[in-house]
Design an enzyme around this catalytic site. Structure first.
Site, PDB file in Angstrom:
ATOM      1  N   SER A 444      -3.611 -27.712  -4.360  1.00  0.00           N
ATOM      2  CA  SER A 444      -2.768 -26.651  -5.901  1.00  0.00           C
ATOM      3  C   SER A 444      -1.218 -26.521  -5.468  1.00  0.00           C
ATOM      4  O   SER A 444      -1.345 -27.995  -4.654  1.00  0.00           O
ATOM      5  CB  SER A 444      -3.194 -24.732  -6.238  1.00  0.00           C
ATOM      6  N   ASP A 523      -9.719 -31.262 -13.098  1.00  0.00           N
ATOM      7  CA  ASP A 523      -9.023 -30.301 -12.664  1.00  0.00           C
ATOM      8  C   ASP A 523      -7.616 -29.976 -14.149  1.00  0.00           C
ATOM      9  O   ASP A 523      -7.122 -31.356 -14.811  1.00  0.00           O
ATOM     10  CB  ASP A 523      -7.931 -30.657 -11.834  1.00  0.00           C
ATOM     11  N   HIS A 555      -9.883 -26.844 -10.913  1.00  0.00           N
ATOM     12  CA  HIS A 555      -9.037 -25.778 -10.293  1.00  0.00           C
ATOM     13  C   HIS A 555      -9.595 -25.134  -9.116  1.00  0.00           C
ATOM     14  O   HIS A 555      -9.628 -24.832  -8.215  1.00  0.00           O
ATOM     15  CB  HIS A 555      -8.220 -26.143 -10.970  1.00  0.00           C
TER      16      HIS A 555
END
Lengths: 580, 580
Positions: A444, A523, A555
């Site tokens: 991330s 995602d 995600h």
């Protein structure tokens, strides 16, 4: 090592179940979250019979706390194959029956709370952020917010939460919404201060975290919606005061007693009415009493998250898993050190050592950026240590846990000062002899920082793995929903002219060392498309890269097999790099 | 199964070394190719002492036969990180020293032959295909060919080979180039026939494979460059004639004796002057005598390629590896069946059964398309059988091994009749009860066919893995070098208007079932770029897919760790699909 050897180690860790408390139900059962059994789910453990029962039939995206009346446990379910398009559900703890709200428009849920008969939540779609209440089988959009906010409590009348309600990137306000009158109040003890996560206590007062009085560390304070008055929570002379937390992981009133988990320097402690409960060093996540017994969730970098009970002055294990001995044996000491950035900023850094370290160490960069690597179980770190890497995890400026001044330093400057901090921790690791060469890995925002460091500091990092990274801020913005557009605007302090300058895709040609990217297909936070475009740039520039796109996940990964995939690919790449 | 379990099985197979003869040197040492020790390499085994020695320091792209004088073994080395940009090298077998020709422009090498002092080869670059001779430390471009051709033999004066020299997509001619006079002769017994792989025999005659006389099966024939005459190789009343081969894997004259490996129905036999050598059922690849002893390479779908010796009427193992017992135990029977296409075409098909079959079987589609799945060791098939899949491997129209009529049926129609054949074999498998559901997997043209079948027969295949596929013919053409542009023009019979119609990228929206793609980063045959664009289409259409791009390798994989990566990802995806 072969891929199979790497996979064995990673899987042995990923499949070691963790247990996180969600509360205690009316029958005294411990309700908890785990991925045991193959997917993220909610279970009940009956201490009287020893029975463990899974309460849901399919993957839970986000498990909630046991309801106020202790007869339900709410959750959200992703119906978007990882896109975080969520519907609301709950388990009826009387019948152990699962109910899923099928007739609602899926949203990205931003906090929810169940009274036992109604559930309040905030949710975001492509174009809006709103408050919703679920009651009598229907979801109603009760208020359009149009700024980032999450719901943190609900008593059937008041919905409370906090968010970016003044549209100031550096502040956060508490809100109190009266579901009967429709009145919305936004409150702050001081304009421009950070105020978060209110919970409703007896007498209708709201307890929340604020930096309004210190300008830096977050304290707890009460807000009385009836009078509009604020009052700091004072425990003069208490264990709590002596400890001096910088922030709080948890605070709830149960039977008139205030349970508070205070935190500083990446570790936390539980206080009941200001008095410390004796727990081992590490992180207490939350706590729920049942009679005189206090259940709590505890974890550390060396210990998978588990559930413990404190009773009559001693702590015992309730639901705790054992690591495989070969993993346990590979774990060395955990140090907490401070690296110093060229501009003088101090970078609190966790160091998790391997007992049989390789020639290379790995710099692990956490996500967020408003997050941190604390002394808590971390499946992105533990496998690397088990595989023989010393891991250095800097809490760069922008990280939580070290005061709001430190956290807010990242706003308007992502990829600027934070990169200096990551670099400082890396140089510290090299100088401290943690390894001769530095690798880097993160997911991330940590994935962003990995791409960023690999292209902006190409000589420093000899190998990198970026999980779900940001490759291009402008393209990500285009693909984002209402919340993530706002996230980017807050992070950049609306300086959109910085997007290009701070995007790894601008510097793809500068990559020097082998890079792997592991990307969830669906995602909806850091989307695939900019990653594909970045990879095409690398390809055209003749760079060495590996790419894995993992299907049908988003995600946040809610299945151990998928999590294992991500981590095996990452670890295998680092393993292969260390053979070069 | 977890990824680690899958990887264990795949790796146990990939790391079981195979051994392929390259010849016998002047000292009587067996010179062979293997990936044992971590990379594709050339070794020598001394039967007198039992010593095995690796003769090269780094990865060999393409190992050649021991030189005519038995004092060298040539090879090519890829200096393009998988792009097949090759330079020439050889091992001096007197000193066991490796020499690499550093001062040459790397080319895609298309066949080469070493006399011991000179090496002739054909090579392609972005814009040309030429003949080269390496002598006295220098490479000289001796003739520009400008059509696809490969070198198959060289005696210091004549360079012989074959190729598409008349620019007819359906024919192939022999060429004889006189390196002293510079004279180039292109020969064919019949215009429009297929003539391939000439070798020079005593008396200066050239022995080659031709379908000129049958119009279908390939026979051996002599061509005398001095007189221009052709003569069929006749062995009336011999074992060879009784066997009736359809094509030949190998033919060489040694000490006046003719060693011929004839082949039909996916298996082959060795004949010396027409007399059969008793070898087990399967595939004899090649053979080199040493005195009265005949070394040969033997393999089958169940047995890793190894080196054997025939002497005094019996066969013994020379370099043969054992499979792990758990793999061996999983291997069931191998059947050879014929499926029938809707248009009546018969599809010779190998079926490799697992002893503990799953609910699903896998259709394995070979590459080429001018290639086949024969009864020989296949690391793209064996792991699947070991993991419990029955595997059905159709030799669709266009495959080699069943006559030129059958092979040429694919020209001008890729993705047409061949898809019908793959489909027919699939339906045969379903009807024969090999599994309830069909999966599909293939590499290269087999990867194309996998994408193609998954988008054109989306109901038939419930899961697919495409390795190094063609996603878009037009885009591939744009990115191709001289050889692969010609390959596409031959395959399509120059009908470029078919490119779009026969490209999976045109039908990305039709995909229904989970698809994985495994792609070498630096593939210069089926390049990455069209795969990325195809994936972007899948992404936009919301399809389920997995993607792996593996760094620093090309189409032909020359390291077991990289091969394991490709096969683990493929097998793991199929394993996960079968859990759905």
């Amino acid at each position: 090592m072969g891929l199979g050897d790497v996979a064995r180690v990673v899987e042995s860790i990923v499949y070691t179940p963790t247990y996180t408390l969600l509360g205690v139900d009316y029958r005294g059962r411990v309700v908890y979250q785990t991925m045991e059994g193959g997917f993220n789910s909610i279970w009940a453990y009956d201490p009287a019979t020893g029975e463990r029962r899974r309460l849901v039939s399919a993957t839970v995206h986000w498990p909630g706390e046991v309801s106020l009346d202790k007869r339900r446990v709410p959750f959200t379910r992703d119906v978007g194959r990882g896109r975080e398009a969520q519907v609301i559900g709950f388990v009826d703890l009387e019948k152990d029956e699962e109910v899923v709200v099928e007739n609602m428009e899926p949203v990205r849920v931003l906090g929810f709370r169940d009274t036992g008969s109604e559930i309040a939540f905030a949710g975001a779609s492509a174009d809006r952020i709103s408050l919703y209440v679920y009651r009598r089988g229907r979801v109603e959009e009760v208020l359009r917010l149009d700024s980032y906010a999450h719901v943190s409590d609900f008593d059937g009348r008041l919905v409370v939460g906090s968010g970016n309600l003044r549209k100031d990137p550096r502040s956060s306000e508490v809100f109190v919404y009266d579901a009967r009158t429709g009145e919305m109040r936004v409150a702050t003890p001081r304009e421009g201060s950070v105020n978060e996560s209110p919970v409703i206590t007896s007498g209708g007062r709201v307890l929340f975290e604020t930096n309004a009085y210190t300008g830096d560390a977050k304290e707890l304070a009460f807000y009385d919606p009836a009078t509009g008055e604020f009052q700091r929570l004072g425990y003069p002379g208490s264990d709590y005061e002596a400890y001096g937390p910088v922030e709080h992981l948890f605070y709830r009133e149960f039977g008139g007693r205030l349970f508070v988990v205070g935190k500083k320097n990446g570790r936390s402690r539980l206080f009941v009415d200001g008095r410390a409960v004796e727990t081992p060093p590490g992180t207490v996540v939350n706590a729920y009493p049942h009679g005189e017994r206090v259940y709590f969730t505890y974890t550390s970098l060396r210990r998978p998250t588990g559930i413990y009970a404190y009773e009559e002055g001693s702590v015992r294990e309730v639901l705790v898993s054992k690591l495989p001995p070969e993993v346990e044996e590979a774990f060395g000491e955990v140090d907490f050190v401070v690296a110093r950035s060229p501009d003088g900023v101090e970078v609190p850094t966790f160091v998790f050592k391997s007992r049989r370290p390789r020639r290379e160490f790995v710099v692990y960069v956490h996500g967020g950026p408003w997050w941190e690597t604390a002394d808590e179980w971390n499946t992105r770190v533990a496998p690397l240590v088990a595989l023989g890497f010393n891991v250095v995890a800097p809490n760069f400026r922008g990280s939580t846990g070290y005061g709001e001044r430190f956290r807010l330093m990242d706003i308007g400057d992502p990829g600027g000062g934070d990169l200096l901090d990551v670099e400082a921790a890396t140089r510290w690791g090299l100088e401290a002899g943690l390894g001769e060469r530095a690798f880097i890995w993160g997911y991330s925002y940590g994935g962003y920082m990995t791409l960023w460091a690999m292209t902006r500091r190409p000589e420093l990092y000899k190998c990198g793995v970026a999980g779900a990274p940001v490759a291009d801020w402008a393209e990500m913005y285009e693909l984002s929903d209402a919340v993530f557009r706002e996230f980017i605007d807050i992070l950049f302090d609306k300086k959109r002219e910085l997007w290009r300058e701070r995007s790894p895709s601008t510097y793809a040609e500068d990559l020097k060392s082998p890079l792997a990217i592991v990307q969830p297909q669906n995602d909806s936070r850091t989307p695939l498309q900019p990653v594909l475009h970045f990879v095409e740039k690398l390809m055209k520039a003749g760079k060495t890269f590996e790419l894995h796109v993992i299907p049908d996940i988003g995600h946040a990964i809610t299945r151990p097999d998928k999590l294992a995939q991500v981590l095996v690919y990452a670890a295998n790449f680092l393993d292969k790099c260390s053979q070069l």
